[in-house]
Design a protein around this motif. Structure first.
Motif, PDB file in Angstrom:
ATOM      1  N   VAL A 473       0.725  -1.257   0.025  1.00 54.07           N
ATOM      2  CA  VAL A 473      -0.037  -0.050  -0.030  1.00 54.07           C
ATOM      3  C   VAL A 473       0.928   1.334  -0.088  1.00 54.07           C
ATOM      4  CG1 VAL A 473      -1.652   1.302   1.222  1.00 54.07           C
ATOM      5  CG2 VAL A 473      -1.965  -1.152   1.205  1.00 54.07           C
ATOM      6  N   GLN A 474       0.744   2.106  -0.751  1.00 58.47           N
ATOM      7  CA  GLN A 474       1.509   3.298  -0.952  1.00 58.47           C
ATOM      8  C   GLN A 474       0.549   4.522  -1.396  1.00 58.47           C
ATOM      9  OE1 GLN A 474       4.683   2.041  -3.947  1.00 58.47           O
ATOM     10  NE2 GLN A 474       6.085   3.057  -2.726  1.00 58.47           N
ATOM     11  N   MET A 475       0.300   5.360  -0.447  1.00 53.24           N
ATOM     12  CA  MET A 475      -0.635   6.482  -0.599  1.00 53.24           C
ATOM     13  C   MET A 475      -0.008   7.465   0.026  1.00 53.24           C
ATOM     14  SD  MET A 475      -4.476   4.674  -0.055  1.00 53.24           S
ATOM     15  CE  MET A 475      -4.315   4.201   1.452  1.00 53.24           C
ATOM     16  N   THR A 476      -0.643   8.880  -0.199  1.00 58.92           N
ATOM     17  CA  THR A 476      -0.486   9.993   0.320  1.00 58.92           C
ATOM     18  C   THR A 476      -1.827  10.912   0.501  1.00 58.92           C
ATOM     19  OG1 THR A 476       1.852  10.074  -0.463  1.00 58.92           O
ATOM     20  CG2 THR A 476       0.910  12.218   0.327  1.00 58.92           C
ATOM     21  N   GLY A 477      -1.890  11.240   1.730  1.00 59.52           N
ATOM     22  CA  GLY A 477      -3.037  12.075   1.906  1.00 59.52           C
ATOM     23  C   GLY A 477      -3.050  13.203   2.826  1.00 59.52           C
ATOM     24  N   GLU A 478      -4.015  14.137   2.922  1.00 62.39           N
ATOM     25  CA  GLU A 478      -3.844  15.397   3.800  1.00 62.39           C
ATOM     26  C   GLU A 478      -4.951  15.374   4.785  1.00 62.39           C
ATOM     27  OE1 GLU A 478      -3.917  18.655   0.839  1.00 62.39           O
ATOM     28  OE2 GLU A 478      -1.742  18.303   0.354  1.00 62.39           O
ATOM     29  N   GLY A 479      -4.656  15.694   6.059  1.00 54.55           N
ATOM     30  CA  GLY A 479      -5.782  16.145   6.930  1.00 54.55           C
ATOM     31  C   GLY A 479      -5.036  15.769   8.160  1.00 54.55           C
ATOM     32  N   ASP A 480      -6.007  16.143   9.288  1.00 55.94           N
ATOM     33  CA  ASP A 480      -5.204  15.878  10.656  1.00 55.94           C
ATOM     34  C   ASP A 480      -5.959  14.775  11.397  1.00 55.94           C
ATOM     35  OD1 ASP A 480      -7.726  17.087  11.282  1.00 55.94           O
ATOM     36  OD2 ASP A 480      -6.889  18.819  12.440  1.00 55.94           O
ATOM     37  N   SER A 481      -6.438  13.708  10.399  1.00 59.48           N
ATOM     38  CA  SER A 481      -7.172  12.443  11.117  1.00 59.48           C
ATOM     39  C   SER A 481      -6.742  11.618  10.072  1.00 59.48           C
ATOM     40  CB  SER A 481      -8.499  12.730  11.610  1.00 59.48           C
ATOM     41  OG  SER A 481      -9.605  12.805  10.482  1.00 59.48           O
ATOM     42  N   ALA A 489      -6.602  10.657  -0.009  1.00 64.04           N
ATOM     43  CA  ALA A 489      -5.462  10.120  -0.443  1.00 64.04           C
ATOM     44  C   ALA A 489      -5.495   9.904  -1.901  1.00 64.04           C
ATOM     45  CB  ALA A 489      -5.358   8.853   0.414  1.00 64.04           C
ATOM     46  N   ASP A 490      -4.265   9.793  -2.456  1.00 63.14           N
ATOM     47  CA  ASP A 490      -3.854   9.437  -4.048  1.00 63.14           C
ATOM     48  C   ASP A 490      -2.895   8.138  -3.738  1.00 63.14           C
ATOM     49  OD1 ASP A 490      -5.307  11.300  -5.386  1.00 63.14           O
ATOM     50  OD2 ASP A 490      -3.802  12.657  -4.674  1.00 63.14           O
ATOM     51  N   GLY A 491      -2.770   7.378  -4.432  1.00 64.19           N
ATOM     52  CA  GLY A 491      -1.815   6.129  -4.284  1.00 64.19           C
ATOM     53  C   GLY A 491      -2.290   4.913  -4.975  1.00 64.19           C
ATOM     54  N   ARG A 492      -1.730   3.888  -4.186  1.00 59.00           N
ATOM     55  CA  ARG A 492      -2.088   2.371  -5.285  1.00 59.00           C
ATOM     56  C   ARG A 492      -2.105   1.377  -3.974  1.00 59.00           C
ATOM     57  NH1 ARG A 492      -3.094  -0.163  -9.795  1.00 59.00           N
ATOM     58  NH2 ARG A 492      -2.227  -1.819 -10.273  1.00 59.00           N
ATOM     59  N   ILE A 493      -2.934   0.488  -4.219  1.00 64.30           N
ATOM     60  CA  ILE A 493      -2.960  -0.798  -3.365  1.00 64.30           C
ATOM     61  C   ILE A 493      -3.125  -1.852  -4.021  1.00 64.30           C
ATOM     62  CG2 ILE A 493      -4.679  -2.003  -1.487  1.00 64.30           C
ATOM     63  CD1 ILE A 493      -5.978   0.626  -0.958  1.00 64.30           C
ATOM     64  N   ALA A 494      -2.139  -2.908  -3.824  1.00 68.19           N
ATOM     65  CA  ALA A 494      -1.990  -4.019  -4.771  1.00 68.19           C
ATOM     66  C   ALA A 494      -1.828  -5.472  -3.861  1.00 68.19           C
ATOM     67  CB  ALA A 494      -0.855  -3.814  -5.706  1.00 68.19           C
ATOM     68  N   VAL A 495      -2.529  -6.391  -4.066  1.00 70.52           N
ATOM     69  CA  VAL A 495      -2.335  -7.641  -3.625  1.00 70.52           C
ATOM     70  C   VAL A 495      -1.882  -8.689  -4.683  1.00 70.52           C
ATOM     71  CG1 VAL A 495      -3.312  -9.510  -2.071  1.00 70.52           C
ATOM     72  CG2 VAL A 495      -3.838  -6.992  -1.591  1.00 70.52           C
ATOM     73  N   VAL A 496      -1.018  -9.447  -4.456  1.00 74.50           N
ATOM     74  CA  VAL A 496      -0.413 -10.273  -5.642  1.00 74.50           C
ATOM     75  C   VAL A 496      -0.553 -11.835  -5.204  1.00 74.50           C
ATOM     76  CG1 VAL A 496       1.512 -10.948  -7.013  1.00 74.50           C
ATOM     77  CG2 VAL A 496       1.084  -8.510  -6.701  1.00 74.50           C
ATOM     78  N   LEU A 497      -1.095 -12.548  -5.924  1.00 76.72           N
ATOM     79  CA  LEU A 497      -1.184 -13.885  -5.718  1.00 76.72           C
ATOM     80  C   LEU A 497      -0.234 -14.722  -6.424  1.00 76.72           C
ATOM     81  CD1 LEU A 497      -5.151 -14.183  -5.272  1.00 76.72           C
ATOM     82  CD2 LEU A 497      -3.487 -13.604  -3.428  1.00 76.72           C
ATOM     83  N   PRO A 498       0.702 -15.306  -6.346  1.00 78.49           N
ATOM     84  CA  PRO A 498       1.698 -16.147  -7.026  1.00 78.49           C
ATOM     85  C   PRO A 498       0.850 -17.659  -7.383  1.00 78.49           C
ATOM     86  CG  PRO A 498       2.749 -15.139  -5.380  1.00 78.49           C
ATOM     87  CD  PRO A 498       1.468 -14.909  -4.907  1.00 78.49           C
ATOM     88  N   ALA A 499       1.438 -18.249  -7.913  1.00 76.31           N
ATOM     89  CA  ALA A 499       0.870 -19.680  -8.294  1.00 76.31           C
ATOM     90  C   ALA A 499       0.808 -20.495  -6.928  1.00 76.31           C
ATOM     91  CB  ALA A 499       1.948 -20.443  -9.349  1.00 76.31           C
ATOM     92  N   GLY A 500      -0.217 -21.191  -6.747  1.00 73.12           N
ATOM     93  CA  GLY A 500      -0.543 -22.086  -5.551  1.00 73.12           C
ATOM     94  C   GLY A 500      -1.882 -22.808  -5.642  1.00 73.12           C
ATOM     95  N   THR A 540      -6.160   1.717  -7.894  1.00 75.32           N
ATOM     96  CA  THR A 540      -5.887   3.154  -7.570  1.00 75.32           C
ATOM     97  C   THR A 540      -6.660   3.980  -7.144  1.00 75.32           C
ATOM     98  OG1 THR A 540      -4.794   2.326  -9.911  1.00 75.32           O
ATOM     99  CG2 THR A 540      -5.041   4.870  -9.399  1.00 75.32           C
ATOM    100  N   VAL A 541      -5.931   4.699  -6.213  1.00 76.42           N
ATOM    101  CA  VAL A 541      -6.914   5.542  -5.164  1.00 76.42           C
ATOM    102  C   VAL A 541      -6.580   6.980  -5.880  1.00 76.42           C
ATOM    103  CG1 VAL A 541      -7.050   6.398  -3.115  1.00 76.42           C
ATOM    104  CG2 VAL A 541      -6.323   4.050  -3.378  1.00 76.42           C
ATOM    105  N   ARG A 542      -7.596   7.679  -6.008  1.00 72.77           N
ATOM    106  CA  ARG A 542      -7.800   8.743  -6.388  1.00 72.77           C
ATOM    107  C   ARG A 542      -8.610  10.079  -5.729  1.00 72.77           C
ATOM    108  NH1 ARG A 542      -8.676   5.998 -10.833  1.00 72.77           N
ATOM    109  NH2 ARG A 542      -6.952   5.749 -12.496  1.00 72.77           N
ATOM    110  N   ASP A 543      -7.920  10.908  -4.749  1.00 79.61           N
ATOM    111  CA  ASP A 543      -8.764  11.517  -3.977  1.00 79.61           C
ATOM    112  C   ASP A 543      -9.599  10.970  -2.877  1.00 79.61           C
ATOM    113  OD1 ASP A 543      -9.185  14.310  -2.841  1.00 79.61           O
ATOM    114  OD2 ASP A 543     -10.942  14.901  -4.294  1.00 79.61           O
ATOM    115  N   GLY A 544      -9.264   9.903  -2.431  1.00 81.86           N
ATOM    116  CA  GLY A 544      -9.930   9.016  -1.522  1.00 81.86           C
ATOM    117  C   GLY A 544     -10.888   8.008  -1.891  1.00 81.86           C
ATOM    118  N   VAL A 545     -10.969   8.101  -3.450  1.00 76.82           N
ATOM    119  CA  VAL A 545     -11.788   7.013  -4.086  1.00 76.82           C
ATOM    120  C   VAL A 545     -11.117   5.709  -4.749  1.00 76.82           C
ATOM    121  CG1 VAL A 545     -13.524   6.783  -5.830  1.00 76.82           C
ATOM    122  CG2 VAL A 545     -13.569   8.492  -4.210  1.00 76.82           C
TER     123      VAL A 545
END
Length: 697
Positions: A473-481, A489-500, A540-545
């Motif tokens: 998870v790599q994100m950057t956001g603004e606000g005091d909570s 936030a803007d950024g990216r969340i990724a979960v990778v599943l290799p073979a199994g 992909t996260v853009r402005d909290g969505v």
């Protein structure tokens, strides 16, 4: 007489000079001893007033002489004036002050040593100026920068009817302490100095009481027993132990006990911002070494968790610095909640349910307690914290390691690591409050982790599941909570599943492949796990969505894709997941499963409008044709295109995904929240999602 003169003349000149000096000094000593030095009152007032640049007056008896070696000073109705800006006229006044002072400490060294002090009906006014540059007890040049209070070393004392007043506008501290002396019944001690007081600090009232026990002459070591109890509402702080001298803190051997509903309330008095806690009780050894207050052998509990370690508080460059090295053997998951902004009182009363609030009829779980920006600007910190295990029903977490640094409003949690279900999570979080708004960077990494162990408590069988998952998870956001920073936030969340491999029950249910599921449902346990070639669940996260970008899992028999997204702004979910077979299959729903609701209350709807429409078509065919014709509406022709695993395993976004033949995939959307294969919102869908994700009503 003549012989005496003759012997005098025979003495060497240096010896005669020394004897003359000794004789003169003895004569001075004798005159002072006989007269008690009372004739020095006028010169004393003039010289000391000039030196201190304050008016010094003695309104009654005055004595200043050697007795026989120590300096005896006695003054009645003694006063030292305050600077003009102070709120009280006198820095110090007393009906009577009687002291014995070591003469060498007056000439050599910075610390004055008082062997005996008797003080009757005294009053001291200790006050800082509003700009914090000067104070009443820094004597001499009135423009001189205020210095810390440097008390003389007092070995024995009797203090009666004396008051102390302290004011610091910068810290909003007001304290009034009254001292009185009573004789102790314990034969070990000569005098018991009791004191009581009250005041406010940052508009928080407190009361104070205690005793300082001075030993009698038979006690070896000259130590003094100290007992203090301070209260502020339900917060209690107790200190007891020994001091080297009546006012000597350096090298003190003290024990501390503190308890209350929330330890943050205690640190608020210091101007130090720490997370909320549930009810707590701690003990510690306490001493002062140089400029450091050291809390050692600290141990106790907060909520249902334990804590041990050490802490120091100092003021390098007049800026408060907190250092701590702490460890917990068992951390209850409920006690983690206040650390990230949940209300400790609600968690205390309701447990995990206390983390959920209902706002405008919708459940909300992300904490919104604001970062106390002004408080963290007032101090720096360096903290190491370790946790052996976390007590949590559905979170297999252990071996937490946290390094926390606060440097002039830049707060970093790095590293923040822990073991989770056979995997390892490492994080670096930076909260920058040096400007406005507060800017938070999240970088959270999960090493390859066995899915069977990680998801075992959600129905996945560990036995036979060889698949692993890794995430970032790599994100950057603004606000005091937490809520505000994720909601922007803007950024990216990724979960990778290799073979199994993984048990097929949940996967087959998700695609509603009725034909495949029926062939396996007669066994108590599924005999053959589903073979996963590769998978990626990314947003992909853009402005909290967050938009699916992509959700793509390739198995031996199916290709599962998901589209849609979720919102950190109001915690809503709006996604669709479907599975297409690589080979022909009867009784396949072949329609999306809807995932909706909110973070705190998600909902899954396996009966989609598409499936209902196909069910209606099947019923119609059965009426006009044969039952076999009705089955045709549920036939999956098996045209799903196998996935090229390279882009999937690298975490690439939707537009970079390919089939095994190298062609761009047309079924994973385009990194938007649209649920259609093209990635374009269907009629009315964009408006509906705007309402859900952005909170537009």
């Amino acid at each position: 007489m003549g012989q005496a003169r003759e012997r005098w003349r025979k003495l060497p000149l240096p010896a005669r000079i020394i004897l003359w000096i000794a004789g003169i000094l003895f004569l001075i000593w004798l005159i002072l001893f006989v007269t008690k030095g009372r004739f020095l009152r006028g010169p004393f007032e003039r010289i000391v007033s000039s030196s201190l640049q304050r008016d010094v007056k003695v309104g009654g008896d005055f004595q200043l002489y050697f007795d026989p070696v120590t300096v005896k000073f006695l003054a009645e109705r003694f006063t030292i004036s305050n600077p003009k800006w102070a709120s009280q006229p006198y820095l110090f006044r007393a009906d009577r002050i009687d002291t014995r002072i070591s003469p060498f400490s007056l000439v050599f060294g910075d610390t004055k040593r008082i062997k005996w002090l008797e003080l009757r009906n005294g009053a001291a006014d200790l006050e800082w100026s509003r700009d914090g540059k000067t104070n009443t007890w820094t004597l001499g040049d009135p423009n001189k920068k205020g210095e810390p209070l440097d008390l003389p070393t007092v070995r024995r004392a009797i203090i009666a009817g004396t008051k102390l007043r302290y004011r610091d506008p910068r810290l909003a501290v007001n304290a009034d302490i009254a001292l009185d002396t009573v004789r102790a019944q314990d034969t070990r001690f000569a005098h018991d100095i009791r004191f009581t007081g009250s005041g406010t600090m940052r508009d928080r009232p407190f009361t104070l009481r205690g005793g300082l026990l001075s030993p009698n002459d038979t006690v070896t070591g000259g130590k003094n027993q100290l007992v203090v109890e301070a209260k502020a509402g339900a917060t209690v702080l107790q200190v007891n132990g020994t001091l080297p001298g009546a006012t000597e803190i350096e090298g003190a051997d003290l024990s501390l006990v503190t308890y209350g509903p929330n330890i943050r309330l205690l640190f608020d008095f210091l101007g130090v911002a720490i997370p909320d806690t549930r009810h707590y009780r701690f003990t510690s050894h306490l001493t002062k070494v140089g400029g450091e207050w050291r809390f050692t052998h600290l141990k106790g509990r907060f909520g249902d968790s334990d804590l041990a370690g050490g802490m120091t508080i100092s003021l390098p460059d007049n800026r408060l610095l907190l250092k701590a090295d702490l460890a917990t053997t068992t951390l209850d998951i409920i006690d983690v909640g206040p650390f990230i902004g949940y209300n400790p009182e609600k968690l205390e009363a309701q447990g995990g349910a206390g983390a959920i609030e209902t706002v405008q009829g919708r459940p909300r779980v992300l904490p919104d307690a604001p970062l106390r920006i002004e408080a963290i600007r007032a101090f720096d910190a360096n903290v190491k914290y370790r946790v052996k295990q976390v007590r949590a029903k559905n979170f297999p977490i252990s071996n937490i390691g946290l390094g926390l640094t606060l440097d002039h409003s830049l707060l970093t949690l790095s590293p923040l690591t822990f073991d989770m279900a056979g995997g390892f999570v490492s994080s670096d979080i930076e909260i920058n409050a040096r400007g406005a708004p507060v800017r938070t960077k999240y970088d959270i990494r999960l090493s390859p982790t066995p899915m069977g162990k990680l998801l075992g408590r959600w129905g996945v069988e560990e036995s036979g599941t060889t698949g692993v998952m890794k995430a970032r998870v790599q994100m950057t956001g603004e606000g005091d909570s937490v809520r505000e920073s994720l909601g922007t936030a803007d950024g990216r969340i990724a979960v990778v599943l290799p073979a199994g491999t993984m048990w097929a029950r949940n996967i087959q249910l998700s695609e509603l492949d009725i034909g495949t599921f029926i062939t396996k449902m007669f066994a108590d346990k599924l005999k053959k796990p589903v073979e996963i070639n590769c998978g990626l669940i990314a947003f992909t996260v853009r402005d909290g969505v967050a938009a699916a970008d992509p959700i793509l899992i390739d198995t031996k028999k199916n290709v599962i894709v998901g589209r849609g997204g979720f919102s950190f702004r109001n915690e809503s979910l709006d996604m669709a997941v479907r599975a297409d077979g690589k080979t022909i299959s009867l009784f396949s729903g072949q329609s999306p499963i809807g995932i909706g609701g909110y973070f705190a209350k998600p909902g899954i709807n396996p009966v989609s409008p598409q499936l209902l429409a196909r069910g209606g078509a099947g019923a119609g065919l059965s009426l006009v044709g044969t039952p076999i014709a009705g089955i045709l509406a549920f036939v999956d022709i098996g045209d799903a295109k196998a996935t090229a695993c390279g882009p999937v395993l690298s975490g690439a976004n939707a537009v970079a995904q390919r089939t095994t033949k190298g062609k761009p995939r047309d079924d994973v959307g385009r990194g938007t929240t649209a649920k259609s294969e093209s990635g374009k919102a269907e009629k009315g869908e964009q408006k509906s999602q705007d309402k859900k994700f952005l909170g537009i009503f």
